[in-house]
Design a protein around this motif. Structure first.
Motif, PDB file in Angstrom:
ATOM      1  N   LEU A 146       0.818  -1.208   0.000  1.00 29.55           N
ATOM      2  CA  LEU A 146       0.000   0.000   0.000  1.00 29.55           C
ATOM      3  C   LEU A 146       0.855   1.262   0.000  1.00 29.55           C
ATOM      4  N   LYS A 147       1.978   1.225   0.718  1.00 29.84           N
ATOM      5  CA  LYS A 147       2.826   2.419   0.826  1.00 29.84           C
ATOM      6  C   LYS A 147       3.384   2.821  -0.530  1.00 29.84           C
ATOM      7  N   ALA A 148       3.545   1.863  -1.436  1.00 26.32           N
ATOM      8  CA  ALA A 148       4.043   2.173  -2.770  1.00 26.32           C
ATOM      9  C   ALA A 148       3.067   3.057  -3.550  1.00 26.32           C
ATOM     10  N   LYS A 149       1.798   3.039  -3.158  1.00 26.78           N
ATOM     11  CA  LYS A 149       0.771   3.807  -3.861  1.00 26.78           C
ATOM     12  C   LYS A 149       0.192   4.943  -3.030  1.00 26.78           C
ATOM     13  N   TYR A 150       0.258   4.791  -1.702  1.00 29.56           N
ATOM     14  CA  TYR A 150      -0.409   5.749  -0.819  1.00 29.56           C
ATOM     15  C   TYR A 150       0.576   6.274   0.231  1.00 29.56           C
ATOM     16  N   PRO A 151       0.968   7.544   0.112  1.00 28.19           N
ATOM     17  CA  PRO A 151       1.909   8.098   1.098  1.00 28.19           C
ATOM     18  C   PRO A 151       1.275   8.338   2.464  1.00 28.19           C
ATOM     19  N   ASN A 152      -0.053   8.244   2.537  1.00 24.36           N
ATOM     20  CA  ASN A 152      -0.772   8.592   3.765  1.00 24.36           C
ATOM     21  C   ASN A 152      -1.061   7.386   4.646  1.00 24.36           C
ATOM     22  N   VAL A 153      -0.267   6.320   4.524  1.00 20.42           N
ATOM     23  CA  VAL A 153      -0.479   5.131   5.349  1.00 20.42           C
ATOM     24  C   VAL A 153       0.712   4.913   6.279  1.00 20.42           C
ATOM     25  N   GLY A 154       0.416   4.586   7.533  1.00 14.84           N
ATOM     26  CA  GLY A 154       1.444   4.297   8.531  1.00 14.84           C
ATOM     27  C   GLY A 154       1.228   2.915   9.117  1.00 14.84           C
ATOM     28  N   LEU A 155       2.069   2.553  10.075  1.00 13.16           N
ATOM     29  CA  LEU A 155       2.081   1.191  10.614  1.00 13.16           C
ATOM     30  C   LEU A 155       2.459   1.209  12.085  1.00 13.16           C
ATOM     31  N   VAL A 156       2.029   0.184  12.797  1.00 14.16           N
ATOM     32  CA  VAL A 156       2.386   0.008  14.210  1.00 14.16           C
ATOM     33  C   VAL A 156       3.401  -1.135  14.332  1.00 14.16           C
ATOM     34  N   ILE A 157       4.424  -0.920  15.157  1.00 11.99           N
ATOM     35  CA  ILE A 157       5.426  -1.947  15.456  1.00 11.99           C
ATOM     36  C   ILE A 157       5.474  -2.147  16.968  1.00 11.99           C
ATOM     37  N   GLN A 158       5.548  -3.418  17.400  1.00 13.19           N
ATOM     38  CA  GLN A 158       5.482  -3.765  18.817  1.00 13.19           C
ATOM     39  C   GLN A 158       6.851  -4.195  19.346  1.00 13.19           C
ATOM     40  N   SER A 159       7.243  -3.605  20.471  1.00 12.54           N
ATOM     41  CA  SER A 159       8.599  -3.861  20.968  1.00 12.54           C
ATOM     42  C   SER A 159       8.741  -5.196  21.681  1.00 12.54           C
ATOM     43  N   TYR A 160       7.637  -5.867  22.030  1.00 10.09           N
ATOM     44  CA  TYR A 160       7.813  -7.157  22.704  1.00 10.09           C
ATOM     45  C   TYR A 160       8.149  -8.285  21.732  1.00 10.09           C
ATOM     46  N   LEU A 161       8.055  -8.036  20.447  1.00  7.13           N
ATOM     47  CA  LEU A 161       8.429  -9.057  19.468  1.00  7.13           C
ATOM     48  C   LEU A 161       9.927  -8.985  19.174  1.00  7.13           C
ATOM     49  N   TYR A 162      10.586 -10.137  19.156  1.00  2.59           N
ATOM     50  CA  TYR A 162      12.015 -10.182  18.861  1.00  2.59           C
ATOM     51  C   TYR A 162      12.318  -9.600  17.481  1.00  2.59           C
ATOM     52  N   ARG A 163      11.441  -9.806  16.553  1.00  2.66           N
ATOM     53  CA  ARG A 163      11.677  -9.472  15.157  1.00  2.66           C
ATOM     54  C   ARG A 163      11.646  -7.975  14.854  1.00  2.66           C
ATOM     55  N   SER A 164      11.177  -7.160  15.780  1.00  3.57           N
ATOM     56  CA  SER A 164      10.849  -5.778  15.458  1.00  3.57           C
ATOM     57  C   SER A 164      12.061  -4.942  15.051  1.00  3.57           C
ATOM     58  N   ASP A 165      13.219  -5.204  15.638  1.00 11.18           N
ATOM     59  CA  ASP A 165      14.417  -4.446  15.261  1.00 11.18           C
ATOM     60  C   ASP A 165      14.758  -4.693  13.789  1.00 11.18           C
ATOM     61  N   LYS A 166      14.684  -5.948  13.367  1.00 17.06           N
ATOM     62  CA  LYS A 166      14.946  -6.280  11.965  1.00 17.06           C
ATOM     63  C   LYS A 166      13.867  -5.687  11.066  1.00 17.06           C
ATOM     64  N   ASP A 167      12.615  -5.702  11.533  1.00 19.93           N
ATOM     65  CA  ASP A 167      11.538  -5.108  10.750  1.00 19.93           C
ATOM     66  C   ASP A 167      11.793  -3.624  10.507  1.00 19.93           C
ATOM     67  N   LEU A 168      12.298  -2.922  11.517  1.00 21.04           N
ATOM     68  CA  LEU A 168      12.602  -1.506  11.350  1.00 21.04           C
ATOM     69  C   LEU A 168      13.643  -1.299  10.264  1.00 21.04           C
ATOM     70  N   ASP A 169      14.660  -2.156  10.253  1.00 14.87           N
ATOM     71  CA  ASP A 169      15.704  -2.047   9.228  1.00 14.87           C
ATOM     72  C   ASP A 169      15.118  -2.230   7.836  1.00 14.87           C
ATOM     73  N   GLU A 170      14.232  -3.205   7.685  1.00 10.04           N
ATOM     74  CA  GLU A 170      13.660  -3.489   6.371  1.00 10.04           C
ATOM     75  C   GLU A 170      12.647  -2.419   5.939  1.00 10.04           C
ATOM     76  N   LEU A 171      12.006  -1.770   6.904  1.00  8.20           N
ATOM     77  CA  LEU A 171      11.002  -0.755   6.593  1.00  8.20           C
ATOM     78  C   LEU A 171      11.612   0.620   6.323  1.00  8.20           C
ATOM     79  N   ASP A 172      12.859   0.815   6.702  1.00 11.52           N
ATOM     80  CA  ASP A 172      13.467   2.145   6.650  1.00 11.52           C
ATOM     81  C   ASP A 172      13.413   2.753   5.251  1.00 11.52           C
ATOM     82  N   LYS A 173      13.585   1.943   4.227  1.00 12.08           N
ATOM     83  CA  LYS A 173      13.605   2.476   2.853  1.00 12.08           C
ATOM     84  C   LYS A 173      12.256   3.042   2.430  1.00 12.08           C
ATOM     85  N   TYR A 174      11.195   2.744   3.189  1.00 11.05           N
ATOM     86  CA  TYR A 174       9.876   3.286   2.884  1.00 11.05           C
ATOM     87  C   TYR A 174       9.621   4.621   3.582  1.00 11.05           C
TER      88      TYR A 174
END
Length: 308
Positions: A152-180
């Motif tokens: 959706l972000k590729a088409k709509y600049p007005n969309v955001g997302l929630v990330i949860q810190s209790y998940l182990y994966r979230s730090d890696k998710d931040l790295d992968e999302l940074d380019k967006y």
């Protein structure tokens, strides 16, 4: 052996799924101050509440309560309601965003259905200059939610997302999302998750939240901290000062009806404070999960209900 914190969390998560208590809550909730925690049973009831918060210097994000829809017709109805809400936000010139849960729009039914619903909602939101944020649900739906966000972000600049810190994966998710260059709401997390995917210790969850806030802010992305925790709020304020990050690059988000004085104090200091306001009949499960997040939230709830 489970400690007291784990027992308390499991207890409230158990209550959140109890259908009998859910029915009783809908019937008698207003007698126990639920109107101070939920904006209204309908969005039209929430409009004057939002206006009052705006007048007090606070901005808002609204969430139509309800999730885990298993009917295509109901998912489309929820999308219709979201489009109507967006139009109402614009008609009343409210300083207000919207959060949506993908399971309420068909995530568990059909991927094409949820994409279709989201695109319809986002088209209206983009037309009217309103931001929409995808709530994060339990870990089993995390990857699907992130994948849909990227699409959706590729088409709509007005969309955001929630990330949860209790998940182990979230730090890696931040790295992968940074380019967006994403607008993210960073929170601790409110679902019952096993130790194989999530931190079980409060200190580790808090530490990870600070790390995520720091990484996202230093990456130059707009950051929303969803927390009532003084220590993490102060950490964010000091981080911004230390690195010269202006106040228009981040915000604090708190639940409607809780920590009202803190919300207003931060707003008076010049920070953007966004009140997360749920509305609708399905408030019970939402509220029980908030109590389950941390035992301290029970005290927050009691103080929030009776203090102004």
């Amino acid at each position: 052996m489970l400690n007291l914190q784990a027992i308390t969390k499991n207890f409230f998560l158990f209550l959140s799924n109890n259908k009998t208590l859910d029915r009783l809550a809908k019937r008698y909730g207003s007698r126990f101050g639920v109107d101070k925690l939920v904006g209204g049973e309908t969005f039209s009831q929430a409009v004057p509440v939002i206006k009052q918060l705006n007048d007090e210097g606070l901005v808002v994000t609204v969430d139509h309560l309800g999730e885990f829809v298993d009917s295509e017709s109901e998912a489309r109805e929820r999308a219709d309601e979201a489009v109507e809400t967006i139009q109402t936000i614009a008609d009343h010139n409210l300083r207000c965003e919207m959060s949506v849960k993908l399971t309420s729009l068909g995530l568990d039914i059909n991927r094409d259905l949820v994409i279709e619903n989201m695109e319809r909602i986002l088209e209206k939101a983009l037309e009217l200059g309103i931001t929409l944020q995808l709530d994060m649900e339990d870990s089993s739906r995390c990857q699907d939610t992130i994948d849909i966000f990227k699409e959706l972000k590729a088409k709509y600049p007005n969309v955001g997302l929630v990330i949860q810190s209790y998940l182990y994966r979230s730090d890696k998710d931040l790295d992968e999302l940074d380019k967006y260059n994403p607008y993210l709401r960073l929170v601790k997390g409110a679902y019952k998750e096993p130790g194989v995917v999530a931190f079980q210790d409060k200190d580790m969850v808090d530490k990870n939240l600070k790390q995520l806030v720091k990484k996202h802010m230093l990456n130059g992305n707009y950051t929303a901290l969803g927390s009532h925790d003084h220590e993490i709020i102060d950490f964010t304020k000091e981080l911004a000062k230390e690195h010269g990050i202006s106040k228009d690059r981040f915000e604090f988000q708190m639940l409607y009806g809780m920590r009202n004085k803190l919300q207003h104090d931060l707003a008076k200091e010049g920070y953007t404070v966004r009140v997360y306001m749920p509305y609708g009949m399905e408030w019970y499960g939402y509220y029980m999960r908030r109590l389950a997040e941390r035992p301290a939230n029970i005290a927050f709830a009691i103080k929030g209900i009776f203090s102004r």
